[in-house]
Design a protein around this motif. Structure first.
Motif, PDB file in Angstrom:
ATOM      1  N   VAL A   1       6.000   7.438   2.024  1.00  0.00           N
ATOM      2  CA  VAL A   1       4.534   7.418   2.051  1.00  0.00           C
ATOM      3  C   VAL A   1       3.991   8.330   3.142  1.00  0.00           C
ATOM      4  O   VAL A   1       2.843   8.794   3.068  1.00  0.00           O
ATOM      5  N   PHE A   2       4.795   8.640   4.163  1.00  0.00           N
ATOM      6  CA  PHE A   2       4.336   9.545   5.217  1.00  0.00           C
ATOM      7  C   PHE A   2       3.972  10.898   4.620  1.00  0.00           C
ATOM      8  O   PHE A   2       2.921  11.461   4.919  1.00  0.00           O
ATOM      9  N   PHE A   3       4.833  11.421   3.749  1.00  0.00           N
ATOM     10  CA  PHE A   3       4.557  12.707   3.117  1.00  0.00           C
ATOM     11  C   PHE A   3       3.338  12.590   2.207  1.00  0.00           C
ATOM     12  O   PHE A   3       2.476  13.479   2.178  1.00  0.00           O
ATOM     13  N   ALA A   4       3.259  11.483   1.463  1.00  0.00           N
ATOM     14  CA  ALA A   4       2.137  11.288   0.539  1.00  0.00           C
ATOM     15  C   ALA A   4       0.805  11.246   1.276  1.00  0.00           C
ATOM     16  O   ALA A   4      -0.196  11.810   0.814  1.00  0.00           O
ATOM     17  N   LEU A   5       0.780  10.586   2.423  1.00  0.00           N
ATOM     18  CA  LEU A   5      -0.463  10.461   3.187  1.00  0.00           C
ATOM     19  C   LEU A   5      -0.779  11.715   3.986  1.00  0.00           C
ATOM     20  O   LEU A   5      -1.917  12.163   4.039  1.00  0.00           O
ATOM     21  N   MET A   6       0.226  12.275   4.646  1.00  0.00           N
ATOM     22  CA  MET A   6      -0.020  13.358   5.588  1.00  0.00           C
ATOM     23  C   MET A   6      -0.196  14.719   4.919  1.00  0.00           C
ATOM     24  O   MET A   6      -0.830  15.604   5.481  1.00  0.00           O
TER      25      MET A   6
ATOM     26  N   GLU B   1      -4.378   2.289   9.109  1.00  0.00           N
ATOM     27  CA  GLU B   1      -3.424   1.420   9.810  1.00  0.00           C
ATOM     28  C   GLU B   1      -1.990   1.852   9.504  1.00  0.00           C
ATOM     29  O   GLU B   1      -1.149   1.938  10.407  1.00  0.00           O
ATOM     30  N   LEU B   2      -1.721   2.147   8.247  1.00  0.00           N
ATOM     31  CA  LEU B   2      -0.385   2.593   7.857  1.00  0.00           C
ATOM     32  C   LEU B   2      -0.067   3.931   8.513  1.00  0.00           C
ATOM     33  O   LEU B   2       1.034   4.139   9.039  1.00  0.00           O
ATOM     34  N   GLY B   3      -1.048   4.833   8.513  1.00  0.00           N
ATOM     35  CA  GLY B   3      -0.852   6.139   9.127  1.00  0.00           C
ATOM     36  C   GLY B   3      -0.588   6.050  10.614  1.00  0.00           C
ATOM     37  O   GLY B   3       0.267   6.761  11.151  1.00  0.00           O
ATOM     38  N   ASP B   4      -1.311   5.162  11.305  1.00  0.00           N
ATOM     39  CA  ASP B   4      -1.116   4.989  12.746  1.00  0.00           C
ATOM     40  C   ASP B   4       0.315   4.555  13.054  1.00  0.00           C
ATOM     41  O   ASP B   4       0.945   5.052  13.990  1.00  0.00           O
TER      42      ASP B   4
ATOM     43  N   ALA C   1       0.831  -1.202   0.000  1.00  0.00           N
ATOM     44  CA  ALA C   1       0.000   0.000   0.000  1.00  0.00           C
ATOM     45  C   ALA C   1       0.867   1.254   0.000  1.00  0.00           C
ATOM     46  O   ALA C   1       0.563   2.236  -0.700  1.00  0.00           O
ATOM     47  N   ALA C   2       1.940   1.238   0.779  1.00  0.00           N
ATOM     48  CA  ALA C   2       2.842   2.384   0.818  1.00  0.00           C
ATOM     49  C   ALA C   2       3.401   2.671  -0.567  1.00  0.00           C
ATOM     50  O   ALA C   2       3.473   3.822  -0.998  1.00  0.00           O
ATOM     51  N   SER C   3       3.772   1.628  -1.296  1.00  0.00           N
ATOM     52  CA  SER C   3       4.311   1.791  -2.640  1.00  0.00           C
ATOM     53  C   SER C   3       3.256   2.369  -3.583  1.00  0.00           C
ATOM     54  O   SER C   3       3.536   3.287  -4.366  1.00  0.00           O
ATOM     55  N   VAL C   4       2.036   1.854  -3.505  1.00  0.00           N
ATOM     56  CA  VAL C   4       0.967   2.311  -4.396  1.00  0.00           C
ATOM     57  C   VAL C   4       0.578   3.750  -4.080  1.00  0.00           C
ATOM     58  O   VAL C   4       0.397   4.575  -4.980  1.00  0.00           O
ATOM     59  N   PHE C   5       0.449   4.074  -2.792  1.00  0.00           N
ATOM     60  CA  PHE C   5       0.075   5.441  -2.412  1.00  0.00           C
ATOM     61  C   PHE C   5       1.131   6.448  -2.877  1.00  0.00           C
ATOM     62  O   PHE C   5       0.805   7.557  -3.278  1.00  0.00           O
ATOM     63  N   CYS C   6       2.410   6.065  -2.789  1.00  0.00           N
ATOM     64  CA  CYS C   6       3.486   6.954  -3.232  1.00  0.00           C
ATOM     65  C   CYS C   6       3.442   7.160  -4.741  1.00  0.00           C
ATOM     66  O   CYS C   6       3.729   8.243  -5.246  1.00  0.00           O
ATOM     67  N   THR C   7       3.070   6.101  -5.470  1.00  0.00           N
ATOM     68  CA  THR C   7       3.085   6.151  -6.937  1.00  0.00           C
ATOM     69  C   THR C   7       1.872   6.874  -7.505  1.00  0.00           C
ATOM     70  O   THR C   7       1.995   7.712  -8.412  1.00  0.00           O
ATOM     71  N   THR C   8       0.689   6.565  -6.973  1.00  0.00           N
ATOM     72  CA  THR C   8      -0.549   7.071  -7.587  1.00  0.00           C
ATOM     73  C   THR C   8      -1.259   8.132  -6.757  1.00  0.00           C
ATOM     74  O   THR C   8      -2.138   8.820  -7.267  1.00  0.00           O
ATOM     75  N   GLY C   9      -0.892   8.245  -5.470  1.00  0.00           N
ATOM     76  CA  GLY C   9      -1.672   9.081  -4.567  1.00  0.00           C
ATOM     77  C   GLY C   9      -2.795   8.266  -3.962  1.00  0.00           C
ATOM     78  O   GLY C   9      -3.158   7.193  -4.477  1.00  0.00           O
TER      79      GLY C   9
ATOM     80  N   ALA D   1      -5.066  -2.729  -6.894  1.00  0.00           N
ATOM     81  CA  ALA D   1      -3.673  -2.376  -7.167  1.00  0.00           C
ATOM     82  C   ALA D   1      -2.779  -2.754  -5.986  1.00  0.00           C
ATOM     83  O   ALA D   1      -1.658  -3.223  -6.164  1.00  0.00           O
ATOM     84  N   ILE D   2      -3.295  -2.552  -4.787  1.00  0.00           N
ATOM     85  CA  ILE D   2      -2.518  -2.895  -3.588  1.00  0.00           C
ATOM     86  C   ILE D   2      -2.318  -4.400  -3.504  1.00  0.00           C
ATOM     87  O   ILE D   2      -1.221  -4.896  -3.215  1.00  0.00           O
ATOM     88  N   ALA D   3      -3.389  -5.169  -3.763  1.00  0.00           N
ATOM     89  CA  ALA D   3      -3.289  -6.630  -3.738  1.00  0.00           C
ATOM     90  C   ALA D   3      -2.295  -7.111  -4.795  1.00  0.00           C
ATOM     91  O   ALA D   3      -1.473  -8.003  -4.537  1.00  0.00           O
ATOM     92  N   ARG D   4      -2.369  -6.515  -5.979  1.00  0.00           N
ATOM     93  CA  ARG D   4      -1.462  -6.899  -7.066  1.00  0.00           C
ATOM     94  C   ARG D   4      -0.014  -6.609  -6.677  1.00  0.00           C
ATOM     95  O   ARG D   4       0.888  -7.429  -6.896  1.00  0.00           O
ATOM     96  N   GLU D   5       0.226  -5.433  -6.078  1.00  0.00           N
ATOM     97  CA  GLU D   5       1.576  -5.071  -5.645  1.00  0.00           C
ATOM     98  C   GLU D   5       2.085  -6.030  -4.572  1.00  0.00           C
ATOM     99  O   GLU D   5       3.278  -6.343  -4.519  1.00  0.00           O
ATOM    100  N   ALA D   6       1.174  -6.506  -3.716  1.00  0.00           N
ATOM    101  CA  ALA D   6       1.555  -7.424  -2.633  1.00  0.00           C
ATOM    102  C   ALA D   6       1.687  -8.862  -3.108  1.00  0.00           C
ATOM    103  O   ALA D   6       2.191  -9.721  -2.368  1.00  0.00           O
ATOM    104  N   GLY D   7       1.204  -9.136  -4.318  1.00  0.00           N
ATOM    105  CA  GLY D   7       1.273 -10.493  -4.842  1.00  0.00           C
ATOM    106  C   GLY D   7       0.245 -11.428  -4.229  1.00  0.00           C
ATOM    107  O   GLY D   7       0.481 -12.635  -4.118  1.00  0.00           O
TER     108      GLY D   7
END
Length: 202
Positions: free
Chosen positions: A95-100, A49-52, A8-16, A24-30
Motif C-alpha cells: 500500500v505504500f507504493f499505492a499511496l505514495m 494515518e496509514l501514510g504517517d 484500508a491498505a487492502s482496499v487501497f491496493c485493490t481499487t486505488g 468498502a473499508i468497513a466491509r473489508e474490516a468486518g
C-alpha cells in the motif's frame, strides 16, 4: 484502529485511493460504517494515518539501508544491500507504493512524500559520494535522482510479480543500477580513508 488500517491498505491496493470508499473499508474490516466513523471521519483521514505510519517505518528502513558504508565494501554489495532492504519494505507494505506514487493521493501525504523524497536523495548522494569522492556536487545529485528514478520504475515491475519472477526482477534492478553507476567509479571499492560523507548528512 489497526484492523481498520489493515483493511484500508487492502482496499487501497485493490481499487486505488480514488475508487475506495469508507463502506468498502468497513466491509473489508468486518465492521459497520458507524464503527469506522468512531475512529475516522472519512477515507482521507484513514489514508493520512496509514501514510504517517508507513512514513515512519520507511524512514527507519532508509536509515538502515543507506547508513555509512564499511571500508572495502564494493559498489555491487552496497547497491544490492540497499535494493534488498527497500524492496523488502515495499513487498511487506504494497500500500505504500499505492499511496505514495498514485496520481490521486491526499495533499498531506503528497507533501510528506515530497519531504521523504528530498531526504532520500540526500542519503543516496551520501552513498554515492563515498564511491565518487572527486565528483562535483551537481553530478552527484543528478546521479542520485536518476538512481531513484530507476529504482521506482523497477519497483513497479517487482510488485507486479511474485515468486521466482519477482526475484528475477529484483536482480535485474540491481544489475541496472550497478551498471549505471559502476563506470563512474572506475570499478573501485571503498578504502578505509575514503570520505564517508553519509554520516554527516541528514
Amino acid at each position: 484502529m489497526a484492523q481498520l488500517l489493515e483493511a484500508a491498505a487492502s482496499v487501497f491496493c485493490t481499487t486505488g485511493y480514488t475508487a475506495a470508499s469508507t463502506n468498502a473499508i468497513a466491509r473489508e474490516a468486518g465492521v459497520s460504517p458507524g464503527t469506522l466513523y468512531q475512529f475516522f471521519p472519512n477515507k482521507e483521514a484513514i489514508a493520512i494515518e496509514l501514510g504517517d505510519r508507513l512514513m515512519h517505518e520507511m524512514r527507519a528502513t532508509y536509515g538502515e539501508a543507506l547508513g555509512p558504508v564499511a571500508p572495502a565494501t564494493t559498489l555491487e554489495e552496497a547497491v544490492g544491500a540497499a535494493v534488498d532492504r527497500f524492496v523488502a519494505f515495499n513487498c511487506d507494505h504494497p500500500v505504500f507504493f499505492a499511496l505514495m506514487h498514485g496520481p490521486d493521493i491526499p495533499g498531506r501525504i503528497a507533501e510528506d512524500h515530497d519531504a521523504l523524497h528530498l531526504t532520500l536523495i540526500s542519503r543516496v548522494e551520501g552513498l554515492l559520494s563515498a564511491f565518487l569522492p572527486d565528483a562535483p556536487a551537481a553530478g552527484i545529485t543528478r546521479t542520485a535522482q536518476v538512481c531513484l528514478g530507476i529504482y521506482k520504475a523497477g519497483l513497479e515491475l517487482i510488485l507486479a510479480n511474485e515468486g521466482a519472477e519477482r526475484a528475477a526482477y529484483v536482480q535485474e534492478l540491481k544489475n541496472v543500477l550497478f551498471r549505471y553507476v559502476e563506470p563512474l567509479t572506475d570499478g573501485k571499492a571503498l578504502t578505509p580513508d575514503s570520505p564517508d560523507t553519509l554520516a554527516t548528512r541528514p
